[in-house]
Design a protein around this motif. Structure first.
Motif, mmCIF file in Angstrom:
data_model
loop_
_atom_site.group_PDB
_atom_site.id
_atom_site.type_symbol
_atom_site.label_atom_id
_atom_site.label_comp_id
_atom_site.label_asym_id
_atom_site.label_seq_id
_atom_site.Cartn_x
_atom_site.Cartn_y
_atom_site.Cartn_z
ATOM 1 N N TYR A 1 46.324 56.213 27.455
ATOM 2 C CA TYR A 1 46.423 54.905 26.822
ATOM 3 C C TYR A 1 47.881 54.543 26.603
ATOM 4 O O TYR A 1 48.775 55.394 26.658
ATOM 5 C CB TYR A 1 45.650 54.854 25.503
ATOM 6 N N MET A 2 48.089 53.249 26.378
ATOM 7 C CA MET A 2 49.427 52.739 26.099
ATOM 8 C C MET A 2 49.308 51.654 25.039
ATOM 9 O O MET A 2 48.359 50.879 25.039
ATOM 10 C CB MET A 2 50.027 52.142 27.379
ATOM 11 N N LYS A 3 50.277 51.623 24.142
ATOM 12 C CA LYS A 3 50.373 50.556 23.150
ATOM 13 C C LYS A 3 51.686 49.824 23.382
ATOM 14 O O LYS A 3 52.738 50.461 23.490
ATOM 15 C CB LYS A 3 50.340 51.106 21.729
ATOM 16 N N THR A 4 51.621 48.492 23.462
ATOM 17 C CA THR A 4 52.827 47.684 23.589
ATOM 18 C C THR A 4 52.949 46.756 22.388
ATOM 19 O O THR A 4 51.946 46.415 21.745
ATOM 20 C CB THR A 4 52.819 46.846 24.879
ATOM 21 N N ASN A 5 54.176 46.364 22.101
ATOM 22 C CA ASN A 5 54.453 45.443 20.999
ATOM 23 C C ASN A 5 55.455 44.387 21.442
ATOM 24 O O ASN A 5 56.391 44.690 22.201
ATOM 25 C CB ASN A 5 55.069 46.184 19.802
ATOM 26 N N THR A 6 55.264 43.181 20.935
ATOM 27 C CA THR A 6 56.230 42.105 21.123
ATOM 28 C C THR A 6 56.466 41.429 19.772
ATOM 29 O O THR A 6 55.698 41.625 18.833
ATOM 30 C CB THR A 6 55.725 41.054 22.140
ATOM 31 N N GLY A 7 57.530 40.635 19.706
ATOM 32 C CA GLY A 7 57.813 39.879 18.490
ATOM 33 C C GLY A 7 57.918 40.775 17.273
ATOM 34 O O GLY A 7 58.469 41.870 17.310
ATOM 35 N N GLY A 8 57.330 40.313 16.162
ATOM 36 C CA GLY A 8 57.397 41.033 14.901
ATOM 37 C C GLY A 8 56.619 42.327 14.863
ATOM 38 O O GLY A 8 56.757 43.104 13.915
ATOM 39 N N ALA A 9 55.808 42.611 15.870
ATOM 40 C CA ALA A 9 55.044 43.860 15.905
ATOM 41 C C ALA A 9 55.900 45.044 16.351
ATOM 42 O O ALA A 9 55.495 46.194 16.191
ATOM 43 C CB ALA A 9 53.839 43.721 16.835
ATOM 44 N N GLN A 10 57.095 44.781 16.882
ATOM 45 C CA GLN A 10 57.945 45.857 17.383
ATOM 46 C C GLN A 10 58.451 46.739 16.237
ATOM 47 O O GLN A 10 58.588 46.285 15.113
ATOM 48 C CB GLN A 10 59.129 45.278 18.157
ATOM 49 N N THR A 11 58.739 47.982 16.559
ATOM 50 C CA THR A 11 59.192 48.932 15.544
ATOM 51 C C THR A 11 60.670 48.791 15.219
ATOM 52 O O THR A 11 61.132 49.370 14.239
ATOM 53 C CB THR A 11 58.892 50.385 15.970
ATOM 54 N N GLU A 12 61.413 48.076 16.025
ATOM 55 C CA GLU A 12 62.826 47.765 15.760
ATOM 56 C C GLU A 12 62.943 46.251 15.639
ATOM 57 O O GLU A 12 62.393 45.512 16.457
ATOM 58 C CB GLU A 12 63.728 48.257 16.893
ATOM 59 N N ARG A 13 63.661 45.791 14.638
ATOM 60 C CA ARG A 13 63.742 44.349 14.357
ATOM 61 C C ARG A 13 64.734 43.602 15.235
ATOM 62 O O ARG A 13 64.691 42.388 15.304
ATOM 63 C CB ARG A 13 64.085 44.119 12.877
ATOM 64 N N ASP A 14 65.636 44.295 15.918
ATOM 65 C CA ASP A 14 66.657 43.615 16.718
ATOM 66 C C ASP A 14 66.259 43.479 18.187
ATOM 67 O O ASP A 14 67.095 43.366 19.059
ATOM 68 C CB ASP A 14 67.992 44.351 16.594
ATOM 69 N N ARG A 15 64.971 43.437 18.465
ATOM 70 C CA ARG A 15 64.480 43.441 19.842
ATOM 71 C C ARG A 15 63.729 42.159 20.215
ATOM 72 O O ARG A 15 62.847 42.178 21.065
ATOM 73 C CB ARG A 15 63.565 44.651 20.055
ATOM 74 N N GLU A 16 64.096 41.054 19.588
ATOM 75 C CA GLU A 16 63.445 39.784 19.901
ATOM 76 C C GLU A 16 63.578 39.482 21.399
ATOM 77 O O GLU A 16 64.647 39.650 21.979
ATOM 78 C CB GLU A 16 64.069 38.646 19.082
#
Length: 179
Positions: A78-93
């Motif tokens: 399995y894989m989990k992806t995140n975008t926007g505010g769900a990311q674990t680092e805040r400087d990755r917009e």
């Protein structure tokens, strides 16, 4: 695109898949890191990270997506992806994060991780992301080499807490061309 013979089937998970995700999470994390960490730290982390409530919540989080890879008709990875505010680092917009990408040991060397990585890149391109980034444990050399083979480079680090043990994850990214 032509599908490889015996290629895994990859499905985007729904909240109804929470048990599959939780099971894969516990099994793959234990296989990958169990021998490198104390039983008590593993238990604390696994009980929290893959509880039914947390898994359901993550499946319903805006900006997060899970993908399950099936091989031989069984959940294999399995894989989990995140975008926007769900990311674990805040400087990755503007980026897509791969937070987790794990393959059961019995299914390794069958290009399932590569298929999931291609899925992440495809999803990132659909949203016109700047690129894909992830964190990888500093001692997980096999994973680091896998990510390098897709063009990822080291750009920093952040802490990862496993139970009572503060560990270091290296941040790797694969940017898509010029901004």
């Amino acid at each position: 695109m032509e599908q490889r013979k015996n290629a895994p089937e990859i499905h985007k998970a729904t909240v109804n898949d929470f048990e599959i995700i939780a099971h894969l999470g516990v099994a793959t994390f234990t296989e990958t890191f169990g021998s490198c960490n104390s039983d008590s730290d593993m238990r604390v982390y696994l009980d929290d990270a893959f509880s039914a409530d947390r898994t359901k919540s993550e499946l319903l989080t805006d900006g997060s997506a899970f993908y399950i890879a099936y091989a031989d008709g069984r959940p294999a990875a399995y894989m989990k992806t995140n975008t926007g505010g769900a990311q674990t680092e805040r400087d990755r917009e503007g980026w897509l994060e791969i937070q987790r990408l794990y393959v059961l040991a019995a299914f390794k060397r069958r290009h399932i991780g590569s298929a999931l990585m291609r899925t992440a890149f495809s999803e990132a391109q659909k949203i016109r992301a700047k690129g894909v980034w992830l964190g990888v444990w500093e001692h997980n050399y096999a994973a680091q080499e896998f990510y390098k083979s897709f063009g990822f480079v080291f750009v920093g680090s952040h802490d990862f807490v496993l139970g009572t043990d503060r560990q270091t994850d290296l941040i790797m990214e694969c940017p898509f061309g010029k901004d």
